[in-house]
Structure formats: C-alpha cells, structure tokens
Design a protein around this motif. Structure first.
Motif, PDB file in Angstrom:
ATOM      1  N   GLN A   1       0.805  -1.211   0.000  1.00 58.21           N
ATOM      2  CA  GLN A   1       0.000   0.000   0.000  1.00 58.21           C
ATOM      3  C   GLN A   1       0.842   1.267   0.000  1.00 58.21           C
ATOM      4  OE1 GLN A   1      -3.383   0.016   2.730  1.00 58.21           O
ATOM      5  NE2 GLN A   1      -3.022  -2.141   3.143  1.00 58.21           N
ATOM      6  N   VAL A   2       1.948   1.257   0.739  1.00 63.45           N
ATOM      7  CA  VAL A   2       2.731   2.477   0.927  1.00 63.45           C
ATOM      8  C   VAL A   2       3.790   2.570  -0.165  1.00 63.45           C
ATOM      9  CG1 VAL A   2       4.213   3.761   2.494  1.00 63.45           C
ATOM     10  CG2 VAL A   2       2.319   2.405   3.402  1.00 63.45           C
ATOM     11  N   THR A   3       3.714   3.612  -0.965  1.00 64.02           N
ATOM     12  CA  THR A   3       4.702   3.825  -2.022  1.00 64.02           C
ATOM     13  C   THR A   3       6.017   4.302  -1.426  1.00 64.02           C
ATOM     14  OG1 THR A   3       2.907   4.445  -3.523  1.00 64.02           O
ATOM     15  CG2 THR A   3       5.148   5.045  -4.182  1.00 64.02           C
ATOM     16  N   GLY A   4       7.102   3.693  -1.857  1.00 65.18           N
ATOM     17  CA  GLY A   4       8.425   4.082  -1.378  1.00 65.18           C
ATOM     18  C   GLY A   4       8.797   3.490  -0.040  1.00 65.18           C
TER      19      GLY A   4
ATOM     20  N   VAL B   1       5.081   9.320  16.327  1.00 71.15           N
ATOM     21  CA  VAL B   1       6.400   9.960  16.224  1.00 71.15           C
ATOM     22  C   VAL B   1       6.846   9.912  14.778  1.00 71.15           C
ATOM     23  CG1 VAL B   1       8.826   9.810  16.887  1.00 71.15           C
ATOM     24  CG2 VAL B   1       7.055   9.405  18.587  1.00 71.15           C
ATOM     25  N   ILE B   2       7.317  11.039  14.267  1.00 68.65           N
ATOM     26  CA  ILE B   2       7.818  11.133  12.888  1.00 68.65           C
ATOM     27  C   ILE B   2       9.260  11.608  12.952  1.00 68.65           C
ATOM     28  CG2 ILE B   2       7.522  12.181  10.615  1.00 68.65           C
ATOM     29  CD1 ILE B   2       4.590  12.599  11.279  1.00 68.65           C
TER      30      ILE B   2
ATOM     31  N   ILE C   1       8.124   6.727  10.509  1.00 66.87           N
ATOM     32  CA  ILE C   1       6.862   7.043  11.180  1.00 66.87           C
ATOM     33  C   ILE C   1       6.505   5.863  12.073  1.00 66.87           C
ATOM     34  CG2 ILE C   1       4.480   7.798  10.855  1.00 66.87           C
ATOM     35  CD1 ILE C   1       5.321   8.333   7.879  1.00 66.87           C
ATOM     36  N   ALA C   2       6.146   6.144  13.335  1.00 66.90           N
ATOM     37  CA  ALA C   2       5.771   5.096  14.282  1.00 66.90           C
ATOM     38  C   ALA C   2       4.514   5.515  15.000  1.00 66.90           C
ATOM     39  CB  ALA C   2       6.891   4.837  15.288  1.00 66.90           C
ATOM     40  N   VAL C   3       3.599   4.559  15.204  1.00 61.58           N
ATOM     41  CA  VAL C   3       2.361   4.815  15.947  1.00 61.58           C
ATOM     42  C   VAL C   3       2.247   3.777  17.061  1.00 61.58           C
ATOM     43  CG1 VAL C   3       1.168   5.846  13.996  1.00 61.58           C
ATOM     44  CG2 VAL C   3       1.014   3.392  14.354  1.00 61.58           C
TER      45      VAL C   3
ATOM     46  N   ALA D   1       1.227   8.060   3.796  1.00 61.82           N
ATOM     47  CA  ALA D   1       1.828   6.991   4.587  1.00 61.82           C
ATOM     48  C   ALA D   1       1.338   7.034   6.028  1.00 61.82           C
ATOM     49  CB  ALA D   1       3.354   7.097   4.535  1.00 61.82           C
ATOM     50  N   ILE D   2       1.163   8.244   6.584  1.00 59.06           N
ATOM     51  CA  ILE D   2       0.654   8.374   7.961  1.00 59.06           C
ATOM     52  C   ILE D   2      -0.768   7.836   8.050  1.00 59.06           C
ATOM     53  CG2 ILE D   2      -0.018  10.044   9.729  1.00 59.06           C
ATOM     54  CD1 ILE D   2       2.361  11.758   8.824  1.00 59.06           C
TER      55      ILE D   2
END
Length: 613
Positions: free
Chosen positions: A46-49, A95-96, A106-108, A135-136
């Motif tokens: 799903q997330v590009t890159g 946190v970014i 990026i972390a959740v 991405a977030i």
C-alpha cells in the motif's frame, strides 16, 4: 496504490490491496509473528516508497516489548526506525523522524483497552511518488488490524492459560522468595491490567503482605499494608474469591475490610483470591483497578487459576527461604512427633533397623579396601608426529581403530613438493643438455660447472623424494590408536612436529590408579585387588600394585597420587587403552564402623587441628 486509507472502511480498503491469503492471515491468524508479518506485507503493497517496516509487541505483562516482525524479512532494523519505535512507546503517541537524506520514519503506538501493547513503524525513502501524509493515514488505518488481533488473542482461553503458565515460570525462575513474589505480582499486574497486586501469606492466624507489584520495599506504606492484610484475612475467612463492589448477581457477604481498602484507595475496584496448598489456605492475592473498571468473569477466572498454581510454589519458596536452623528445628520436631506419636509404623521400623545396623557395624568386621579411580594405559605408547609442514589430505585412522604395522593412517598434501620436484627435473634436463653441448665444444670449465649443478639438482630431487615419502603417515607396529581424529580437519595446516596419533600395543597394559592422599599411606607394593571397568562391569580383573609414584595431581578439589599396577588375571584381549573403572586394593581387616566412619574421623581431626590454638 494512491487511494487514501482513511476514505473507506478497514475491510473494504484492505480488499483493494490485499490478496485473499494475506487477508485471511490478518483476519484469523493466531500467531503474532505470522500476523505481524502479514500486516507488514500488506503495508509494503500500500505504501509507495516503503523501505522498511517493524512491529513491536508486548509479551506477558506490559513491561517487555519484543520485535514481532520486520520487513523485508530477516532485515536488520535501521537506527532511525528503532528511534521512532522507541519514541512512540515512551511518549504513547505518533512519532515522525525526518531523515537527513530524505524520507521519514513514522511510528504509531498500538493500544488495547487504553493500555499500550506495542508499536508499528514504517520508513519511506525518496521515491518520487512517496507521500508522507498518505503513509501516515495508511499506517494509522493499518494499526487497527493489529489492535483487532490483540483483542482476539486476549479473548482466547489458550492465551489465558499461557499467561498463567508464564506466571508460574516467573515464580520458579527466582531462587529467593521475596524476589519471586515481587516478580509474580508485577507480572500479574501487567497481565490483568491492575494498578496494584499484593501477595500475602499466612503467619499464625493472619495474613502478612510479602510482595507488592513494582515495589521492592513497602515498609513505609503501613496504613495501606494493614488495609490489604485485613482484606486478605476477610477472603481467607470466607474461603472464597471476593470482589468489591460486589456483583449484583452474587451472594451477599460481609466485605467491611474490602470497603475500607477501596475507600483508602479512592474507590478502587478490588478482587481478592485465596491461595491454597494441599487443600489448606496459605495466603491471598489482592488485585486493584481504578474506580469504574470492574473485574470481568474471565479476569476473575484467570486470577483463580493463578492462585491455584502459585499457592503451592510460593508456600514452598517461603519455607525454603528460611534460615537453616529454623528448617532444621521444624524437621527435628516433626520427626520426633512421628517417631514417638501414634501411627507412622514405617518410621518406627526404620529407626529400629537403624539401631540394629549400628550394632552390627560396631561388632562385625570386614576387609578394609582402598578405593581408587583407575585407567587402562598401554605400557608403551608411540607418538606419531608430522614430519614436515603441509596440509592434511586424507585421514584413514581415528582413535579406537586397530591398525597393522605399515598401514596408512593419514596423508599430507604433496602437490607442492611434486611441483618442486618437477621444477628440479626440468632444470636438471636443461643442464644435462647444456653439459652435453659443452663437452661437444670441449668447454671443460663450463662442463664442470654444469656437472656440479646437475649433482645439486639430483640432491634436491632425492631430498624431495624423501619428503614426498614422509607425507604418507604409516603405523609403526600392530596396535590400537589411542588418540587422534583428523577426519574433521581435512585441508587444515599441519606444523612440523605436531602429534597426529598415539598408538599403543594390544597385549601389554598397565593400570594407573589415582589414590587419594588420605589413603595412599595404606597402599603398599605387592598388595592385590580387583578392578571393575565401566565397559566390563560383570568381569572383575585382578590387579597387583607394582609401584607407588611420588607424583600427585589435583583432581576435583582432591590431591591424588598415581599408583602403577599390573593385570594378573583377566580378559586381556578385551582391554583397550583409555578404559576407566574403579579398583579396590585389599589392605587388612577392620571393624565395619571404623571402615565406614574413617573419612569422617580424619576430616574432624584435621579440622580440629587447624582450629586448635
């Protein structure tokens, strides 16, 4: 791939990007590593890159966080990704981390019922189509799959059983009672989402708090401790699990101590579980949650399981953690009561038998024999060493093999020597032709020089032939290989003089006895005895002491003297060097009580002598 993750429901959005297999693993998976890996695979689509992803989940108790999966598989998490994960866990928010070369980590956090249970993070690079905002959104949406998995996992009875078993393992991991009880209380607080867990054991007629969760010392909290002990006594008196506030469908009970403890803690919710050992109440567990968070039926049931398993373990650890005089006194009192009280006929018969045995040992006599560990050795041993430096090419023999004289045992790589020999042969051939030409032209001086060079080449070739011959290691005589196993070292370098094998003959042995220094004075040359080998336990071998060497060795904290003996009768053909056993040398007759207590008496004498002023 650029659809916004927040614009559709979880399952509908997931079906756009995920195949049926991945979707099934996310929906019905039970192993957290497999589910986490499937989730990362879904995020990679799903997330590009996306460059890397990581999922960290808590184990039993909320204090331990462990990596559950990483994408790509078996990759080492990058430092920026680990920093983002650490920040999300400690701050309990997104946190970014912006990367210096571009992109972001990026972390959740992952929560369940308001408690932190882990974190998920992704790192995107400098791909032209990569967008941090998308991405977030996709990371936040995807974390719902992990939260759903944790809820499903916690709801299973298998996980509750695993939690209780891990609590039992925690209690067994620590040697001291206080450490074990504190660790169990802290672990149980994390498993059942409690603010406080107290463990108490009975002493006399009342329970005493022995451990509080996440607290190594609680002496200053005397008011709270007294209130907890009163609640424990209340549950022990009722002999039942007590909850406060009491459930509406439960039986009416007097819960004054629980009400007082709840009021002290600001209206906290309480659950007290008695601890039992062999149908006897030995203590209680007090669980505390904040006001408005009642204990569910599953939680109370799990607490009961924990009480049933932990009660005997903690009670045993408390008894074993006492001072030795206290344990000795209790054992003596219990034995005295059993010996002179009613019942326990077996113990009384054992005491009578012990008295009879002591009387027999005092009056009966037997042969005093010195016991010593024994090893069979060849009377002679030949060491076979490497004649030259080289590399091991073949190893045909190993320890334990029977070899004949001249049999090949190993070979060294001789390719370098053969190439060197070929070089000298070529040089000799060239010099021979030049010598013939010089003789034809009557150049006598040149011919003499060439003749010397030809002789030098012959000497070098002869030397190389001898070295090539020595590259083959052969047995010097018929025997058994005592040591040496080069089958796992083919191609390894061999230095000149390295011992490759030791060979001993098959028909000439000696027995080396290792006699304790306390007994060596009783052994004399010419005394006989019997030897039992571990490989021939049914065949006694007669030995005779030949020589007592003045050489001692320290073995296992004891000083042993070497005594050499020879085999006088036994199966010589079945003996092999290296066999071990126990030999007993006959000395003289003594009272049995003297023989059995001799070592103790010697130890007491030495101890008193060393302490005597």
């Amino acid at each position: 791939m650029q659809q916004h993750a927040g614009t559709a429901s979880g399952e509908a959005t997931g079906s756009v990007f995920l195949d049926s297999e991945t979707l099934g693993r996310l929906k019905s998976g039970t192993d957290r590593a497999q589910v986490s890996q499937a989730w990362l695979d879904a995020m990679a689509r799903q997330v590009t890159g996306l460059e890397q992803g990581l999922v960290v989940l808590a184990g039993i108790g909320r204090s331990r966080f462990e990596p559950a999966a990483v994408w790509p598989e078996n990759a080492k998490p990058k430092r920026e990704l680990m920093a983002a994960i650490d920040g999300a866990i400690h701050a309990e928010r997104m946190v970014i981390e912006t990367l210096s070369e571009g992109g972001a980590a990026i972390a959740v956090p992952i929560r369940m019922e308001g408690h932190l249970r882990g974190a998920a993070a992704i790192q995107i690079g400098t791909h032209p189509d990569a967008r941090t905002d998308l991405a977030i959104d996709q990371l936040q949406w995807g974390s719902g799959w992990l939260e759903a998995f944790l809820r499903r996992k916690q709801g299973g009875s298998g996980d509750s059983l695993a939690s209780v078993i891990e609590l039992l393992a925690t209690s067994l991991h620590h040697d001291r009672f206080t450490e074990a009880a504190t660790a169990v209380a802290s672990e149980l607080a994390g498993v059942l989402n409690c603010e406080l867990v107290a463990i108490g054991l009975t002493r006399g007629r009342h329970a005493r708090v022995r451990a509080l969760s996440n607290s190594a010392s609680f002496g200053k909290r005397s008011n709270l401790v007294r209130a907890i002990e009163a609640a424990m006594d209340e549950a022990i008196d009722h002999q039942a699990v007590l909850s406060y506030p009491p459930p509406e469908d439960g039986s009416e009970r007097v819960l004054r101590a629980h009400a007082a403890l709840s009021e002290t803690e600001g209206g906290a919710t309480l659950c007290t579980v008695p601890l039992t050992e062999d149908k006897k109440l030995v203590g209680a567990l007090v669980l505390e949650r904040p006001a408005g968070e009642p204990f569910g039926r599953d939680t109370i049931q799990m607490a009961e399981y924990a009480g049933v398993l932990l009660g005997p373990v903690l009670a045993i650890k408390r008894r074993e953690d006492r001072w030795l005089p206290a344990k000795t006194w209790d054992a003596s009192v219990n034995t005295f009561k059993a010996l002179f009280g009613p019942n326990h006929a077996a113990l009384k018969l054992a005491a009578i038998a012990l008295v009879a045995l002591l009387a027999f040992a005092w009056f009966a006599k037997g042969m005093y024999r010195v016991t010593a560990d024994a090893t069979i050795e060849g009377r002679i041993q030949r060491a076979i060493s490497a004649p030259i430096e080289g590399y091991l090419a073949e190893a045909d023999a190993r320890a334990g093999d029977i070899v004949k004289a001249g049999e090949v045992m190993a070979k060294l790589d001789d390719r370098d020597l053969r190439l060197e020999r070929l070089k000298w042969e070529s040089q000799k051939s060239k010099q021979t032709r030049e010598y013939s030409q010089a003789m034809a032209k009557r150049e006598r001086a040149k011919a003499l020089i060439l003749q010397s060079q030809i002789e030098q080449a012959d000497a070098q070739i002869e030397l190389l032939d001898q070295e090539i011959g020595r590259m083959v290691i052969k047995a010097p005589f018929d025997g058994v290989v005592v040591s040496g196993d080069l089958t796992q070292a083919l191609g390894a370098p061999i230095e000149r003089g390295d011992v490759l094998f030791q060979v001993a003959p098959l028909d000439d042995y000696r027995v080396m006895l290792r006699v304790d220094e306390r007994d060596v004075k009783d052994v004399k040359a010419g005394e006989s005895g019997a030897l039992i080998l571990a490989s021939l336990p049914d065949t006694p071998i007669e030995v005779q002491v030949d020589r007592i060497t003045p050489i001692s060795n320290a073995e296992a904290g004891a000083n042993k003297f070497l005594v050499e003996a020879s085999v006088t009768d036994g199966p010589i053909d079945a003996l092999r060097p290296g066999m071990e056993g126990v030999a007993k040398i006959e000395v003289e007759e003594h009272r049995l009580v003297w023989i059995w207590t001799r070592r103790i008496v010697l130890w007491v004498r030495m101890t008193l002598w060393s302490w005597w002023p």
